[in-house]
Design an enzyme around this catalytic site. Sequence first.
Site, short mmCIF file in Angstrom:
data_model
loop_
_atom_site.label_atom_id
_atom_site.label_comp_id
_atom_site.label_asym_id
_atom_site.label_seq_id
_atom_site.Cartn_x
_atom_site.Cartn_y
_atom_site.Cartn_z
N GLY A 170 92.71 149.08 98.48
CA GLY A 170 91.35 148.69 97.81
C GLY A 170 91.00 149.49 96.78
O GLY A 170 91.26 150.68 96.94
N ARG A 197 98.32 145.75 99.23
CA ARG A 197 98.29 146.14 100.88
C ARG A 197 99.50 145.83 101.55
O ARG A 197 99.22 145.68 102.84
CB ARG A 197 97.00 144.99 100.92
N ASP A 255 94.77 154.14 106.96
CA ASP A 255 96.50 153.77 106.86
C ASP A 255 97.25 154.77 106.35
O ASP A 255 98.43 154.89 106.97
CB ASP A 255 95.91 152.15 107.47
N LYS A 296 92.04 158.31 99.36
CA LYS A 296 91.07 157.37 98.08
C LYS A 296 90.48 157.37 99.44
O LYS A 296 90.47 155.80 100.15
CB LYS A 296 92.05 156.43 97.62
N THR A 297 89.30 155.82 99.03
CA THR A 297 88.01 154.71 99.77
C THR A 297 86.88 154.82 99.41
O THR A 297 86.42 156.31 99.62
CB THR A 297 88.65 154.24 101.03
N ILE A 298 86.60 154.04 98.71
CA ILE A 298 84.87 153.61 98.31
C ILE A 298 84.52 153.44 99.93
O ILE A 298 83.09 154.31 99.64
CB ILE A 298 84.72 152.62 97.52
N ASP A 299 84.29 153.33 100.79
CA ASP A 299 84.40 153.24 102.04
C ASP A 299 83.46 154.69 102.48
O ASP A 299 83.02 154.80 103.50
CB ASP A 299 85.33 153.02 103.45
N TYR A 306 59.07 139.26 95.98
CA TYR A 306 60.76 139.20 97.22
C TYR A 306 61.15 140.18 97.75
O TYR A 306 60.72 141.41 97.61
CB TYR A 306 61.45 139.02 95.57
N MET A 334 79.49 146.61 100.46
CA MET A 334 80.55 146.39 101.26
C MET A 334 80.98 148.40 102.30
O MET A 334 80.10 149.12 101.82
CB MET A 334 82.12 146.34 99.50
#
Lengths: 548, 548
Positions: A78, A142, A173, A199-202, A240, A247
């Site tokens: 991603g 991927r 991975d 790397k990863t935004i997670d 509201y 994500m």
Amino acid sequence: MKKSALQIAREAYQPKLPLGLRGNVSVKEGEPTQSVADQEEIKKLFPNTYGLPLVEFVPSEEKKDYAPINVGVILSGGQAPGGHNVICGIFDMLKKQNPESKLYGFLMGPGGLVDHDYKELTADIIDEYRNTGGFDLIGSGRTKLELEGQFEKGLEILKQLNITALVIIGGDDSNTNACVLAEYYAAKNAGVQVIGCPKTIDGDLKNEQIETSFGFDTACKTYAEVIGNIQRDANSARKYWHFIKLMGRSASHIALECALQCQPNVCIVSEEVEAKEQTLDEIVEYIAGVVAKRAAAGNNFGTILIPEGLIEFVPAIKKLIAELNDLLAEHAAEVDGLDVADIREWLCKNLTPANAATFKSLPEGVGNQLALERDPHGNVQVSLIETEKLLSEMVGKKLAEWKKEGKYVGKFAPLHHFFGYEGRCAAPSNYDADYCYALGSSAAQLIANGKTGYMAIVKNTTAPAENWVAGGVPITMMLNMERRSGAMKPVIKKALVRLDGAPFKTFAAQREEWAENTCFIYPGPIQYFGPSEVCDRTTVTLALEQNA
Amino acid sequence: MKKSALQIAREAYQPKLPLGLRGNVSVKEGEPTQSVADQEEIKKLFPNTYGLPLVEFVPSEEKKDYAPINVGVILSGGQAPGGHNVICGIFDMLKKQNPESKLYGFLMGPGGLVDHDYKELTADIIDEYRNTGGFDLIGSGRTKLELEGQFEKGLEILKQLNITALVIIGGDDSNTNACVLAEYYAAKNAGVQVIGCPKTIDGDLKNEQIETSFGFDTACKTYAEVIGNIQRDANSARKYWHFIKLMGRSASHIALECALQCQPNVCIVSEEVEAKEQTLDEIVEYIAGVVAKRAAAGNNFGTILIPEGLIEFVPAIKKLIAELNDLLAEHAAEVDGLDVADIREWLCKNLTPANAATFKSLPEGVGNQLALERDPHGNVQVSLIETEKLLSEMVGKKLAEWKKEGKYVGKFAPLHHFFGYEGRCAAPSNYDADYCYALGSSAAQLIANGKTGYMAIVKNTTAPAENWVAGGVPITMMLNMERRSGAMKPVIKKALVRLDGAPFKTFAAQREEWAENTCFIYPGPIQYFGPSEVCDRTTVTLALEQNA
């Protein structure tokens, strides 16, 4: 390519490098390392790349000569803000070492290596992508590099292009696979080094050696911007409840970081749900409780952050999904062709009583999604479940019950949001622009120093960039054995939110106050040109972890 | 209130004022004005506020003395970035004229005036809200000031607080009502002036006198930021079609502006759909055509912008909704209690054939939404319809048909987004911060000069702020008679997208190229501190309109 005013202005930004990478560079090597667990097995699997030392780049008086080399680079998985700057960092360092060196990009992910799909990255191409978001320079994909056949196909093109080193930019991975590839090429003396980049935004690729994975900073700041705007809207309209899903495939780092930046009324942390073995109903009851308490004070509005992976961390649902997967696979012929109502009935009869009860407790739409919408491997497609709507629907029902019982007086009007694609390709913050450029530069230095099976790292990044410490860590050092698809495999341990870590504890200490009162913070959009305290701050997570 | 780093840094920003409002101010008056249409009727309805001259504020040598006055301010309707700066502008100008003057805010919209809910806005309160987004300083609401009873209740509290002037910050309806209120108080010599300010992110309150309504600039730039990020993601992953719905109750200004900023593959403009009497199927066919053409070139990705109000501009659906409203109201008893399938059957029988055909052509979920989910007045709730999903579902079906016919080869994976609340409360851009502050300052000057029934205006805003021209326009000048709820009423004409205007023509001239090729622009987040070409640019719409 027509560029925005910001893109044009941002092209001129020169990412800041650590002192250790600015001039002449020499290498400081540490002691031999060990894997974090399962040392014997890992050592056996990686005889050529196990036990290597940590390395650190330090300034040097001596100017070295570097022979020209050809390097390949791959973006894997991603998108994350800053990927282009990693490539720019590799390019600039390579060219500084020797202007004759060349950089090739393999296209659309690891598949490009296998399929021999590539392009040379020249200065005029690179210059178009400095400090930009996205992975569109060479694309990503991927495909997993796991099979010997792929390694050999890759080697063909590497030989053909005389590439002697490959940089793989990816998540846990992809870096695990980079290590396997490094070992494979080392074992057969293929003459190709392999280097990884985190790397990863997670935010789930971090450990003792890796402070943070790139992209997390920019993505979280982008989500925090829109969450803050929504909070200001909630506090203005005062009518509201905004359910905001964020994500992050499994870990809740993004939701937690956004909570620390924005101070919403509620933030669910999947890891806590799992640790406390909470049921969906308990989560719903907690949220409804906050809504009711605020309603009693006349505040029929608020914000709730929900991590995308939540549903799989609810133990009861995790068990239900596991049984559904087995049951539906086993009885595919029997179930096939039944209509929705009949499948539901069949499931209620055939699931174990506990799982049948969980199944019946879910709103019908979600139950159907679990039972009917399956991926090509027959698995439940958890990411398709609109958890934000599921929760708001269940909270609405709970509040309606409480209203009848006189326990709740108020209006409950929910709105829903899901943020993910909005942040993965944002233009990197100064932090990510600098961090990625330094990672790329480190990768090139690892190559120049003959390393393989290493991941480029940069530490001490809460300090000013000149004091950052660049180097490399042997990937084997981060491996342990885990069961994957039925077999034990060496993998980099995913970093979930630690309930004993400073970020979670800081959140937990304040969440009651945030729930009851309106303590919203409005971070605003990422700034690239303003005062340093606005433009150069790190994530709250990183600041808390480093100062803990 | 804990503040973000950006909020703190932004507090110091001093909005730029036009030269005419910086020092001593004098008033230049024009000729008597006429309403844009229906002059006789408007004149009759507004005998005391009709025909007043346009006014302009110009620098003056003479320093005037101003008696202290008390002023009230109201925020009306949906949030728009910059509302707080209007209030700051009023406050600063009032205090500059006479430090003894006071400003009161009525709380949660026009209802606060009627219910006598208010607070005095002192310097320490005001200073907390400079250059911030949101309406949380005093809140907003949607109560319409239309009835004599409301006017009288308002007058009570105005008298009690010795308030002699009221500023109403709102959209077209609110400003129309401000004019009615001005006339009412003038007619009975109540001693209260009423001044309006043009607000709405929708951009539909503009005309010869009003270049733009405030908030449009910031909201569009915020949406363009996330659209740009999504586009970069689409162009990197190369496998998703993003259907992006954008807020804007009826006009398509926001979608069009975002298209001009981002160059997506498709942008639907409701006004064009209506003018060309397009059916939903024609829109679907157009989008599917773009998808298929891009697929033929190997590009199975893209972005599609959809204005929120689209569905009501499709003539066939507009007719269907009108008949549904009547039919279901008339036969409520007959339909009540029927289940979904029976209601559908009943409708297919009882609708006129053309509308029945339209009804049947809609995906079942949308048809049910139209038929079953009605607001308390029995009307269809158009805003609940997920137009982005409706279109992608229909496009998917169309493509599946074409695939069978061999007319389409590709993969179609749609993702959905809706942006609205993300932008309404963003911190105002430099443009909106300056524009709003100038509007507020103008409002205070209109008051000081004894005007009532005026709207504050600022013109020439594509020039540097010092050359902006501040003044006031009699609201009657913008009125015409329109049928509303069965009766003719004086209203400000809503400005829809003009198909002969420069923004639409610019878009139309390029859209074929944008559809086929990938011409994405990535605007990035609003910048407050950087180079002027980044921070101070106006919307493309405004630039094109002013330079046309």
